[in-house]
Design a protein around this motif. Structure first.
Motif, PDB file in Angstrom:
ATOM      1  N   GLU A  51       0.693  -1.166  -0.087  1.00 32.75           N
ATOM      2  CA  GLU A  51       0.095   0.068   0.091  1.00 32.75           C
ATOM      3  C   GLU A  51       0.931   1.350  -0.023  1.00 32.75           C
ATOM      4  OE1 GLU A  51      -3.130  -0.437  -0.637  1.00 32.75           O
ATOM      5  OE2 GLU A  51      -3.329  -2.446   0.119  1.00 32.75           O
ATOM      6  N   LEU A  52       0.348   2.406  -0.440  1.00 34.08           N
ATOM      7  CA  LEU A  52       1.061   3.706  -0.438  1.00 34.08           C
ATOM      8  C   LEU A  52       0.532   4.710   0.332  1.00 34.08           C
ATOM      9  CD1 LEU A  52       1.548   3.489  -4.368  1.00 34.08           C
ATOM     10  CD2 LEU A  52       3.334   2.721  -2.816  1.00 34.08           C
ATOM     11  N   ALA A  53       1.383   5.707   0.907  1.00 32.77           N
ATOM     12  CA  ALA A  53       0.946   6.642   1.620  1.00 32.77           C
ATOM     13  C   ALA A  53       1.345   7.810   1.362  1.00 32.77           C
ATOM     14  CB  ALA A  53       0.896   6.412   3.127  1.00 32.77           C
ATOM     15  N   MET A  54       0.904   8.912   1.337  1.00 33.24           N
ATOM     16  CA  MET A  54       1.512  10.274   1.084  1.00 33.24           C
ATOM     17  C   MET A  54       0.720  11.337   2.199  1.00 33.24           C
ATOM     18  SD  MET A  54       1.852  11.924  -2.863  1.00 33.24           S
ATOM     19  CE  MET A  54       3.082  12.810  -3.290  1.00 33.24           C
ATOM     20  N   LEU A  86       1.096   6.181  -9.269  1.00 35.70           N
ATOM     21  CA  LEU A  86       2.074   5.081  -8.687  1.00 35.70           C
ATOM     22  C   LEU A  86       1.304   3.675  -8.285  1.00 35.70           C
ATOM     23  CD1 LEU A  86       4.239   7.023  -6.098  1.00 35.70           C
ATOM     24  CD2 LEU A  86       4.902   5.986  -8.179  1.00 35.70           C
ATOM     25  N   GLY A  87      -0.114   3.701  -8.193  1.00 37.27           N
ATOM     26  CA  GLY A  87      -0.781   2.481  -7.745  1.00 37.27           C
ATOM     27  C   GLY A  87      -0.724   1.601  -8.989  1.00 37.27           C
ATOM     28  N   GLN A  88      -0.871   1.908 -10.224  1.00 42.33           N
ATOM     29  CA  GLN A  88      -0.730   0.950 -11.279  1.00 42.33           C
ATOM     30  C   GLN A  88       0.438   0.624 -11.390  1.00 42.33           C
ATOM     31  OE1 GLN A  88      -2.125   3.485 -14.764  1.00 42.33           O
ATOM     32  NE2 GLN A  88      -2.968   4.800 -13.238  1.00 42.33           N
ATOM     33  N   ARG A  89       1.476   0.939 -10.786  1.00 46.02           N
ATOM     34  CA  ARG A  89       2.976  -0.103 -11.109  1.00 46.02           C
ATOM     35  C   ARG A  89       3.244  -0.966 -10.279  1.00 46.02           C
ATOM     36  NH1 ARG A  89       6.209   5.782 -11.811  1.00 46.02           N
ATOM     37  NH2 ARG A  89       5.101   6.701 -13.423  1.00 46.02           N
ATOM     38  N   ASP A  90       3.758  -1.870 -10.615  1.00 44.31           N
ATOM     39  CA  ASP A  90       4.448  -3.193 -10.013  1.00 44.31           C
ATOM     40  C   ASP A  90       5.499  -3.032  -9.498  1.00 44.31           C
ATOM     41  OD1 ASP A  90       1.983  -4.660 -10.138  1.00 44.31           O
ATOM     42  OD2 ASP A  90       2.160  -5.235 -12.291  1.00 44.31           O
ATOM     43  N   GLY A  91       6.220  -3.757  -8.499  1.00 43.15           N
ATOM     44  CA  GLY A  91       7.377  -3.652  -8.100  1.00 43.15           C
ATOM     45  C   GLY A  91       8.079  -2.463  -7.421  1.00 43.15           C
ATOM     46  N   LEU A  92       6.949  -1.931  -6.767  1.00 39.20           N
ATOM     47  CA  LEU A  92       7.516  -0.789  -5.987  1.00 39.20           C
ATOM     48  C   LEU A  92       7.977  -1.010  -4.620  1.00 39.20           C
ATOM     49  CD1 LEU A  92       4.120   1.476  -6.149  1.00 39.20           C
ATOM     50  CD2 LEU A  92       6.324   1.580  -7.621  1.00 39.20           C
ATOM     51  N   ALA A  93       9.217  -0.561  -4.439  1.00 38.24           N
ATOM     52  CA  ALA A  93       9.968  -1.107  -3.038  1.00 38.24           C
ATOM     53  C   ALA A  93      10.651   0.261  -2.302  1.00 38.24           C
ATOM     54  CB  ALA A  93      11.031  -1.984  -3.552  1.00 38.24           C
ATOM     55  N   ASP A  94      11.147  -0.017  -1.263  1.00 40.43           N
ATOM     56  CA  ASP A  94      11.670   0.674  -0.391  1.00 40.43           C
ATOM     57  C   ASP A  94      13.100   1.416  -1.089  1.00 40.43           C
ATOM     58  OD1 ASP A  94      12.549   2.192   2.102  1.00 40.43           O
ATOM     59  OD2 ASP A  94      13.861   0.754   2.592  1.00 40.43           O
ATOM     60  N   GLY A  95      13.225   2.686  -1.178  1.00 40.38           N
ATOM     61  CA  GLY A  95      14.273   3.349  -1.612  1.00 40.38           C
ATOM     62  C   GLY A  95      14.219   3.573  -3.022  1.00 40.38           C
ATOM     63  N   GLN A  96      13.098   3.313  -3.878  1.00 43.43           N
ATOM     64  CA  GLN A  96      13.000   3.855  -5.332  1.00 43.43           C
ATOM     65  C   GLN A  96      12.829   5.043  -5.544  1.00 43.43           C
ATOM     66  OE1 GLN A  96       9.868   1.240  -6.587  1.00 43.43           O
ATOM     67  NE2 GLN A  96      11.105  -0.322  -7.256  1.00 43.43           N
ATOM     68  N   ALA A  97      13.137   5.571  -6.592  1.00 44.13           N
ATOM     69  CA  ALA A  97      12.923   7.069  -7.006  1.00 44.13           C
ATOM     70  C   ALA A  97      11.898   6.966  -8.018  1.00 44.13           C
ATOM     71  CB  ALA A  97      14.149   7.551  -7.466  1.00 44.13           C
ATOM     72  N   HIS A  98      10.941   7.712  -8.006  1.00 36.70           N
ATOM     73  CA  HIS A  98      10.215   7.987  -9.298  1.00 36.70           C
ATOM     74  C   HIS A  98      10.124   9.322  -9.574  1.00 36.70           C
ATOM     75  CE1 HIS A  98       8.304   3.678  -9.276  1.00 36.70           C
ATOM     76  NE2 HIS A  98       8.814   3.989  -7.975  1.00 36.70           N
ATOM     77  N   ASP A  99      10.694   9.672 -10.777  1.00 36.28           N
ATOM     78  CA  ASP A  99      10.864  11.130 -11.177  1.00 36.28           C
ATOM     79  C   ASP A  99       9.640  11.386 -12.336  1.00 36.28           C
ATOM     80  OD1 ASP A  99      13.159  11.230  -9.597  1.00 36.28           O
ATOM     81  OD2 ASP A  99      14.472  10.714 -11.234  1.00 36.28           O
ATOM     82  N   ASP A 100       8.831  10.515 -12.598  1.00 38.63           N
ATOM     83  CA  ASP A 100       7.890  10.875 -13.656  1.00 38.63           C
ATOM     84  C   ASP A 100       6.399  10.821 -12.980  1.00 38.63           C
ATOM     85  OD1 ASP A 100       7.667   8.139 -12.820  1.00 38.63           O
ATOM     86  OD2 ASP A 100       7.744   7.374 -14.841  1.00 38.63           O
ATOM     87  N   VAL A 101       6.112  11.399 -11.796  1.00 39.37           N
ATOM     88  CA  VAL A 101       4.877  11.319 -11.405  1.00 39.37           C
ATOM     89  C   VAL A 101       4.507  12.755 -11.194  1.00 39.37           C
ATOM     90  CG1 VAL A 101       3.364  10.671  -9.186  1.00 39.37           C
ATOM     91  CG2 VAL A 101       5.060   9.103 -10.191  1.00 39.37           C
ATOM     92  N   VAL A 102       5.355  13.644 -10.634  1.00 41.62           N
ATOM     93  CA  VAL A 102       4.657  14.920 -10.445  1.00 41.62           C
ATOM     94  C   VAL A 102       5.816  15.860 -11.296  1.00 41.62           C
ATOM     95  CG1 VAL A 102       4.733  16.876  -8.918  1.00 41.62           C
ATOM     96  CG2 VAL A 102       4.030  14.591  -8.031  1.00 41.62           C
ATOM     97  N   ASN A 103       5.426  16.544 -12.285  1.00 46.19           N
ATOM     98  CA  ASN A 103       5.997  17.245 -13.111  1.00 46.19           C
ATOM     99  C   ASN A 103       7.375  18.053 -12.322  1.00 46.19           C
ATOM    100  OD1 ASN A 103       7.034  17.996 -15.808  1.00 46.19           O
ATOM    101  ND2 ASN A 103       5.271  19.410 -16.108  1.00 46.19           N
ATOM    102  N   GLY A 104       8.457  17.695 -12.629  1.00 46.08           N
ATOM    103  CA  GLY A 104       9.768  18.504 -12.045  1.00 46.08           C
ATOM    104  C   GLY A 104       9.929  18.344 -10.765  1.00 46.08           C
ATOM    105  N   TYR A 105       9.456  17.283 -10.084  1.00 42.91           N
ATOM    106  CA  TYR A 105       9.670  16.904  -8.617  1.00 42.91           C
ATOM    107  C   TYR A 105       9.816  15.275  -8.553  1.00 42.91           C
ATOM    108  CZ  TYR A 105       8.605  21.378  -7.051  1.00 42.91           C
ATOM    109  OH  TYR A 105       8.567  22.906  -7.137  1.00 42.91           O
ATOM    110  N   PRO A 106      11.015  14.888  -8.103  1.00 40.94           N
ATOM    111  CA  PRO A 106      11.015  13.394  -7.910  1.00 40.94           C
ATOM    112  C   PRO A 106      10.419  12.793  -6.475  1.00 40.94           C
ATOM    113  CG  PRO A 106      13.101  14.437  -7.264  1.00 40.94           C
ATOM    114  CD  PRO A 106      12.229  15.588  -7.784  1.00 40.94           C
TER     115      PRO A 106
END
Length: 173
Positions: free
Chosen positions: A66-69, A84-104
């Motif tokens: 599950e995810l929390a923000m 992010l909920g549509q993605r598989d393989g989410l794990a501790d420490g990962q970076a996602h730079d393509d969710v919020v424009n301009g913010y990792p």
């Protein structure tokens, strides 16, 4: 850390004998999880502190955490969690730079001792937690994350409650 073996004891997989007692919010979560694979629950900001949002159902539907923000506008957080909920393989420490424009965004594993304070409806849904949660952490305008600055604009749920700096996020723990 949460054991990764998947055993789902949620209200969809197991009849706890109280389905007739569900309120509209409970039925909405079950309906969303059944239709879409997860639901996003939002807790609006109030006089006691900032709001937050979290998913319910990813563990049931996908075997994924599950995810929390925390600390942003509810609509922004709900949008990020749905992306992010549509993605598989989410794990501790990962970076996602393509969710919020301009913010990792960065993912951090949530310590189970925080669950009761922040994920009440998720606890209701799963009945036998803990299940894995990842905190979706966002940077400040300068690109610095809370672990860089000590900022408490969002909680540090990767820390045990006893190790978390005192503040708005720790009043119910």
């Amino acid at each position: 850390m949460i054991e990764s073996s998947r055993v789902c004891r949620c209200v969809i997989c197991h009849d706890y004998g109280d389905r007739g007692d569900y309120d509209d919010a409970d039925r909405g979560v079950v309906d969303n999880v059944s239709a879409y694979g997860w639901s996003v629950t939002g807790v609006p900001a109030d006089e006691q502190g900032p709001g937050w949002a979290y998913t319910i159902g990813r563990w049931h539907s996908r075997g994924e955490p599950e995810l929390a923000m925390f600390g942003l506008d509810l609509r922004v957080m709900q949008s990020c969690l749905n992306i992010l909920g549509q993605r598989d393989g989410l794990a501790d420490g990962q970076a996602h730079d393509d969710v919020v424009n301009g913010y990792p965004l960065r993912l951090r594993a949530v310590e189970p001792d925080w669950f009761r304070a922040f994920f009440g409806q998720g606890m209701w849904f799963y009945r036998h937690p803990p299940i894995p949660f990842l905190e979706v952490v966002w940077p400040d305008r300068d690109g610095a994350f809370p672990w860089d600055t000590g900022s408490l604009t969002q909680p540090h749920l990767w820390l045990a409650p006893a190790d978390h700096p005192r503040g708005v996020w720790t009043q119910d723990v």
